[in-house]
Design a protein around this motif. Sequence first.
Motif, PDB file in Angstrom:
ATOM      1  N   ARG A  22      16.926  -5.067  11.607  1.00  0.00           N
ATOM      2  CA  ARG A  22      18.011  -4.109  11.388  1.00  0.00           C
ATOM      3  C   ARG A  22      17.489  -2.796  10.817  1.00  0.00           C
ATOM      4  O   ARG A  22      18.101  -1.750  11.001  1.00  0.00           O
ATOM      5  CB  ARG A  22      19.042  -4.726  10.440  1.00  0.00           C
ATOM      6  CG  ARG A  22      19.694  -5.974  11.003  1.00  0.00           C
ATOM      7  CD  ARG A  22      20.488  -6.700   9.946  1.00  0.00           C
ATOM      8  NE  ARG A  22      21.589  -5.915   9.452  1.00  0.00           N
ATOM      9  CZ  ARG A  22      22.805  -5.873  10.000  1.00  0.00           C
ATOM     10  NH1 ARG A  22      23.047  -6.580  11.095  1.00  0.00           N
ATOM     11  NH2 ARG A  22      23.759  -5.142   9.485  1.00  0.00           N
ATOM     12  N   PRO A  40      16.428   2.803  11.047  1.00  0.00           N
ATOM     13  CA  PRO A  40      16.489   1.936  12.221  1.00  0.00           C
ATOM     14  C   PRO A  40      15.681   2.536  13.368  1.00  0.00           C
ATOM     15  O   PRO A  40      15.667   3.758  13.552  1.00  0.00           O
ATOM     16  CB  PRO A  40      17.986   1.889  12.555  1.00  0.00           C
ATOM     17  CG  PRO A  40      18.522   3.185  12.029  1.00  0.00           C
ATOM     18  CD  PRO A  40      17.693   3.533  10.818  1.00  0.00           C
ATOM     19  N   THR A 129      22.945   3.593  18.728  1.00  0.00           N
ATOM     20  CA  THR A 129      24.313   3.188  18.394  1.00  0.00           C
ATOM     21  C   THR A 129      24.767   2.030  19.272  1.00  0.00           C
ATOM     22  O   THR A 129      25.318   1.033  18.779  1.00  0.00           O
ATOM     23  CB  THR A 129      25.276   4.378  18.561  1.00  0.00           C
ATOM     24  OG1 THR A 129      24.879   5.431  17.679  1.00  0.00           O
ATOM     25  CG2 THR A 129      26.706   3.966  18.252  1.00  0.00           C
ATOM     26  N   ARG A 131      23.031  -0.168  20.735  1.00  0.00           N
ATOM     27  CA  ARG A 131      22.298  -1.387  20.387  1.00  0.00           C
ATOM     28  C   ARG A 131      22.983  -2.142  19.260  1.00  0.00           C
ATOM     29  O   ARG A 131      23.081  -3.375  19.282  1.00  0.00           O
ATOM     30  CB  ARG A 131      20.873  -1.024  19.986  1.00  0.00           C
ATOM     31  CG  ARG A 131      20.024  -2.188  19.501  1.00  0.00           C
ATOM     32  CD  ARG A 131      18.589  -1.732  19.284  1.00  0.00           C
ATOM     33  NE  ARG A 131      17.755  -2.831  18.813  1.00  0.00           N
ATOM     34  CZ  ARG A 131      17.457  -3.026  17.537  1.00  0.00           C
ATOM     35  NH1 ARG A 131      17.914  -2.201  16.622  1.00  0.00           N
ATOM     36  NH2 ARG A 131      16.694  -4.045  17.169  1.00  0.00           N
ATOM     37  N   HIS A 132      23.483  -1.416  18.266  1.00  0.00           N
ATOM     38  CA  HIS A 132      24.078  -2.072  17.108  1.00  0.00           C
ATOM     39  C   HIS A 132      25.585  -2.294  17.252  1.00  0.00           C
ATOM     40  O   HIS A 132      26.161  -3.103  16.518  1.00  0.00           O
ATOM     41  CB  HIS A 132      23.775  -1.268  15.842  1.00  0.00           C
ATOM     42  CG  HIS A 132      22.322  -1.287  15.467  1.00  0.00           C
ATOM     43  ND1 HIS A 132      21.716  -2.385  14.903  1.00  0.00           N
ATOM     44  CD2 HIS A 132      21.348  -0.360  15.608  1.00  0.00           C
ATOM     45  CE1 HIS A 132      20.432  -2.130  14.695  1.00  0.00           C
ATOM     46  NE2 HIS A 132      20.182  -0.911  15.129  1.00  0.00           N
ATOM     47  N   GLU A 133      26.209  -1.618  18.185  1.00  0.00           N
ATOM     48  CA  GLU A 133      27.653  -1.786  18.387  1.00  0.00           C
ATOM     49  C   GLU A 133      27.975  -2.825  19.461  1.00  0.00           C
ATOM     50  O   GLU A 133      29.109  -3.296  19.542  1.00  0.00           O
ATOM     51  CB  GLU A 133      28.283  -0.446  18.789  1.00  0.00           C
ATOM     52  CG  GLU A 133      28.391   0.568  17.668  1.00  0.00           C
ATOM     53  CD  GLU A 133      29.552   0.300  16.718  1.00  0.00           C
ATOM     54  OE1 GLU A 133      30.478  -0.430  17.107  1.00  0.00           O
ATOM     55  OE2 GLU A 133      29.522   0.837  15.602  1.00  0.00           O
ATOM     56  N   SER A 135      27.579  -5.907  19.998  1.00  0.00           N
ATOM     57  CA  SER A 135      28.073  -7.245  19.661  1.00  0.00           C
ATOM     58  C   SER A 135      29.471  -7.223  19.035  1.00  0.00           C
ATOM     59  O   SER A 135      30.067  -8.281  18.820  1.00  0.00           O
ATOM     60  CB  SER A 135      27.100  -7.933  18.696  1.00  0.00           C
ATOM     61  OG  SER A 135      26.997  -7.206  17.481  1.00  0.00           O
TER      62      SER A 135
END
Length: 208
Positions: A22, A40, A129, A131-133, A135
């Motif tokens: 993360r 990140p 963004t 990548r982390h959003e 899921s």
Amino acid sequence: MYIPPAFKDDIESIRSTIRGARLASLVTATTNGPVATPLPLFLDESEGEHGVLYGHVAKANPQWKLPPIGDALAIFSGPDAYVTPSWYATKQETGKVVPTWNYVAVHAYGPVEFFHEPERLLEAVTRLTNRHESSRAKPWAVDDAPADFIAAQLRGIVGLRIPVVRFEGKRKMNQNRPEADRVGVAQGLAASENAQDREVAPLIPLSA
């Protein structure tokens, strides 16, 4: 990074650790001494022989203004846990045991390029963004915000690109201990009240 042969990680596991991290730390050597920034990063595996890391720092961060000496270092950490000697079968047999720490770590090296072009910044920020959003049940997207607002935000950051020239990966999970000790560690971690310990438990190899 010191890596005994038993703890050397393979390239697929190294890439998996980077994908799962993360937060990373960007370290550069400068005439002012070493400089580090937590941030990140994401790895574009389709670029170059080893992939290319992308991210950004605040424009107010002096790290991008200081010419780096040699390659930059990006540090990624995976799961980690304290291991008590009480979990070892060897404790009952000889008592000749000491505590240790299990962990996964990756070091990625390469020349760092800092960039300011709005198009490149927008692409890097959008990919990071997403990548982390991805899921989330209702992912937020960069274009959900007004375009002029995003443009103003981009003026406050500096992009970075690191073509990776080499990786170092270390997976220290009691591979050097007898099987009975490893079983004890896996059971002890799995029963821990600490969620991080339980994350490490399935990473202990139970057969040689």
